[in-house]
Each structure stands twice: as C-alpha cells, then as structure tokens.
Enzyme design. Structure first.
Site, mmCIF file in Angstrom:
data_model
loop_
_atom_site.group_PDB
_atom_site.id
_atom_site.type_symbol
_atom_site.label_atom_id
_atom_site.label_comp_id
_atom_site.label_asym_id
_atom_site.label_seq_id
_atom_site.Cartn_x
_atom_site.Cartn_y
_atom_site.Cartn_z
ATOM 1 N NE ARG A 14 -2.444 1.063 3.651
ATOM 2 C CZ ARG A 14 -3.106 1.074 4.813
ATOM 3 N NH1 ARG A 14 -4.386 0.762 4.869
ATOM 4 N NH2 ARG A 14 -2.487 1.400 5.927
ATOM 5 C CE1 TYR A 20 -39.851 6.697 2.836
ATOM 6 C CE2 TYR A 20 -38.076 6.207 4.371
ATOM 7 C CZ TYR A 20 -38.899 7.124 3.741
ATOM 8 O OH TYR A 20 -38.775 8.455 4.012
ATOM 9 C CG MET A 76 -31.121 9.966 6.396
ATOM 10 S SD MET A 76 -31.267 11.398 5.300
ATOM 11 C CE MET A 76 -31.198 10.637 3.695
ATOM 12 C CG ASP A 77 -33.632 11.425 9.409
ATOM 13 O OD1 ASP A 77 -32.411 11.541 9.225
ATOM 14 O OD2 ASP A 77 -34.496 11.873 8.635
HETATM 15 C C1 LIG Z 1 -4.990 2.545 10.964
HETATM 16 C C2 LIG Z 1 -3.563 2.268 11.093
HETATM 17 C C3 LIG Z 1 -3.040 1.795 12.305
HETATM 18 C C4 LIG Z 1 -3.921 1.360 13.454
HETATM 19 O O1 LIG Z 1 -4.429 0.081 13.136
HETATM 20 P P1 LIG Z 1 -5.282 -0.813 14.154
HETATM 21 O O2 LIG Z 1 -5.357 -2.129 13.486
HETATM 22 O O3 LIG Z 1 -6.608 -0.156 14.293
HETATM 23 O O4 LIG Z 1 -4.547 -0.843 15.427
HETATM 24 C C5 LIG Z 1 -1.682 1.685 12.422
HETATM 25 N N1 LIG Z 1 -0.866 1.995 11.380
HETATM 26 C C6 LIG Z 1 -1.333 2.411 10.194
HETATM 27 C C7 LIG Z 1 -0.378 2.729 9.102
HETATM 28 C C8 LIG Z 1 -2.692 2.563 10.000
HETATM 29 O O5 LIG Z 1 -3.154 2.962 8.813
#
Ligand SMILES: *Cc1c(COP(=O)(O)O)cnc(C)c1O
Length: 389
Positions: A148, A281, A330-331
């Site tokens: 990523r 609905y 929605m509400d």
């Molecule tokens: C969201 C995130 C975390 C925290 O992750 P958890 O699994 O909720 O503890 C840590 N590091 C990065 C890079 C994240 O995007």
C-alpha cells in the site's frame, strides 16, 4: 401571515446543550483508561503508545479521546489526514501528531502551521515535499509487503536518498503489518517476514551511517500477537476502543479489553399495528398479528447500517431484545416491541451496549452487517452526539 418573531440570540447562551436528546454514543472513560493500562502492560521495553485517532478516533470523537489520553500522559498520536491533525491541535492536543496518509501539496501549509509530522509515502513524494520550500518533520513509510503506502524496503538507495534531502527532518521510519491480527500459520510467517525485512533495512541504514531516531511497526494486532517485533511506538487503534475487528480476533487476543462505546437512542412513540398493516418504506414489514412497534430516533445517517433492516439486526429495550422491522430510514428505525412489557415514548433503546442481562457488542453488529467493527465505528454519523461518562 406568521407573526412569530425569532428569539433574541442572547437567550441561547444560557440554554444547556442537551446531549442525550435523540441518539448518542456514550464513551466509558473508565474502560478507555483500562484499555490504555492493559495495552501499556503489553508494550515491549522502550516502546510507547501512539494511539490511532484517525477517522474521528474510529468514530468515538477524536478531540474527546485524545484529550483524555493527553491527560493520561499519552503524547503521541497518529491520524490519516492533515485536516484531522489540525483538528486535534485546534482542540488543544499536545505532542507528536503523525499523519499516516497522503497529504496533497495544497495542504502542505497545514503541516508547518499545526506542527504535524508527515509520512513520506515514497521517494517521489519525498522529492515533492522537499522541493516545496519549507522544512518538514517526516517519518518514512516503508513497504515490507502490504504493498500500500511506503517506499519498497529493497530500495535502500531511494530510502538513503530521502534521508539526505535537506528540507526533510527524518524523525522516524515505519512499516505496516497487513496480517498482524491473524494467527493462521501462513499469516504468522508473513508477519515475521515483514518484521525481518524491516529490521534488516534498519541495520543496513545504520551501516551506511543513517540513524533512525524512531522506528515503529506494531498496530493493534501486531502488539497483541507479535510484541517481540518491538519498536519505539505501537500505533494502536481498534484495540484501544476495546475490541478487535472481528469476534474471532477479539476472543483470541483482545478479550481483556473493555468496549468504550455504547450507542443509545430514544423511543419517539409506540403504536399498535393490526394484522395486515405494513410499516416503513415499501411496507417491507407487514404485521401478521396484533403488533406493537416503537419508532427509534436513529437511522442510517447516524451510522446504523441499513443492511440490519428487516429483522437482521435488533436492539435492547428494558433488558429485552427487540428486532428491527422494515427498512431502516435515514433518521428513524422501527422495532418490534410486542413482547416488551412496558415500552413507551421517551424510553432509551440500546443499539450497542448493555441493558439488563443482555448485550449487543460491536462485533455482533459487524457480523450482522457483514463487516468489521472498524467500519461500523468509523461510519457513525456526525449527528450522533458523543459524550464521555
Ligand atoms: C490505521 C492504522 C493503524 C492502526 O491500526 P489498528 O489495526 O486499528 O490498530 C496503524 N498503522 C497504520 C499505518 C494505519 O493505517
């Protein structure tokens, strides 16, 4: 023609802010403190918590949560965006705030203005940041296999190049685990390999004369399952809020944690439906017998997943389970209270949390909605009041 005049604005200043009128999230301060202490006790030597308070602290309210943590001595936080960081600073939050995600050059001024630390998402991004004419505090994101964000950990020349950029102060370097919450043998192997790649890189950087002030790798699953991966910070998100993403993970490693959030909503009214009458609905619910229904003042705009419609989800009222009937609006949401003895207008229904001996957990709701607790929490609406109790 209307003769009603607007009330003078000054009259508003004394009006109390009513936070439990319609639908709200109660945050249990004692549970939050318990979770902090529990997680601290698991930290490897020299490692401190860097709670993840992104996405409004997983829907809990980022300033509310971070203030409480600041008061407990927690002084490092991570968020996803520059605006989230700025919001914390405006709320008076002190300490390190690391932005884990991409910040567009248009938002670079927020970094200096609010003293935010930016993640360098790859080499090209580092060049962009370095060339923008200001000095920045950064942590280098390293990709050890999640693929990523992060510069590839094999690309040691590129990473050294980032260290040498004159306008970047490299205050940290980190990687992210993609399967740290799993104990399946193949996932365990992968997590261990990510750790090995990361620390090999750190050693190589050292041998080339670059010292990394802070290194970090652990998220919630990492800390609970692989504390030996160590580091200077543990970027703990979901566990802090007292659960893991799924029931299996919560039961296998997060069972000592206590849920921080309960969600509650009022009953607007109760009415009787006669056999053959529909409700909501599309009249998706049709009464087969004399049926008592209650209308709750919470809907999908507040974050109640619409997929819980038509009996998939239920809520608690007077310690009893009452199924959702018809389509969630929605509400508003309709529930069947035929078997609840004394349901009436103004009553409080529990959407997540405890009532009498019954309990609906975030895991229960996530399972019913076919997702993980993280998504349930982070999609909670802005309209839902957050109160610390
Ligand atoms: C969201 C995130 C975390 C925290 O992750 P958890 O699994 O909720 O503890 C840590 N590091 C990065 C890079 C994240 O995007």
């Amino acid at each position: 023609m209307s003769t009603v005049k607007a009330k003078p604005l000054s009259g508003r200043t004394t009006a109390p802010i009513i936070k439990t009128g319609r639908a709200w999230a109660e945050l249990d301060r004692a549970a939050l403190r318990h979770n902090i202490e529990t997680l601290k006790a698991l930290l490897p030597d020299g490692c401190e918590l860097m709670p993840a308070v992104k996405a409004n602290a997983y829907g809990h309210g980022s300033v509310l949560i971070a203030r409480e943590l600041n008061s407990m001595g927690v002084s490092s936080f991570c968020v996803a965006t520059a605006k989230e960081g700025a919001e914390l600073r405006r709320g008076g939050i002190r300490g390190l705030i690391l932005i884990l995600g991409y910040t567009h050059p248009e938002e670079f001024p927020l970094l200096g203005r609010w003293q935010l630390t930016q993640t360098v998402v790859d080499y090209d991004y580092a060049k962009l940041l370095n060339g923008s004419g200001e000095k920045y505090s950064v942590h280098i994101g390293v990709d050890t296999g999640m693929h990523r964000l992060g510069e590839r950990c094999e690309d040691i020349d590129a990473i050294c190049g980032i260290f040498m950029m004159e306008n970047l102060s490299v205050d940290g370097i980190y990687t992210h685990l993609c399967s740290g919450d799993s104990r399946r043998p193949e996932d365990v192997q992968y997590t261990i390999a990510q750790g090995r790649s990361f620390y090999r890189l750190i050693a190589q950087l050292k041998s080339r004369g670059f010292t990394c002030p802070k290194v970090h790798i652990l998220n919630s699953g990492g800390l609970l399952n692989f504390p030996e991966l160590a580091g200077d910070y543990a970027r703990v998100g979901i566990a802090l809020y007292g659960t893991m993403g799924t029931r299996t993970e919560t039961e296998s490693c997060g069972s000592e944690l206590r849920p921080v959030m309960s969600i509650k909503a009022r009953v607007a009214l109760v009415k009787d439906l006669h056999p053959g009458e529909g409700a909501g609905y599309g009249l998706a619910f049709v009464a087969e017998r004399e049926t008592k229904i209650a209308v709750l003042t919470i809907g999908y705009a507040d974050g109640l997943p619409r997929s819980l419609s038509c009996g998939v989800g239920s809520v608690l009222i007077h310690g009893q389970k009452a199924p959702v009937i018809g389509r969630i609006c929605m509400d508003q949401t309709l529930i069947d209270v035929t078997s609840v003895s004394d349901a009436s207008a103004g009553d409080i229904a529990v959407i997540i949390g405890e009532s009498g001996n019954e309990r609906i957990s975030a895991c229960d709701m996530a399972e019913q909605a076919g997702t993980i607790t993280n998504e349930i929490f982070s999609r909670l609406g802005e309209r839902l009041e957050r109160i610390m109790v």
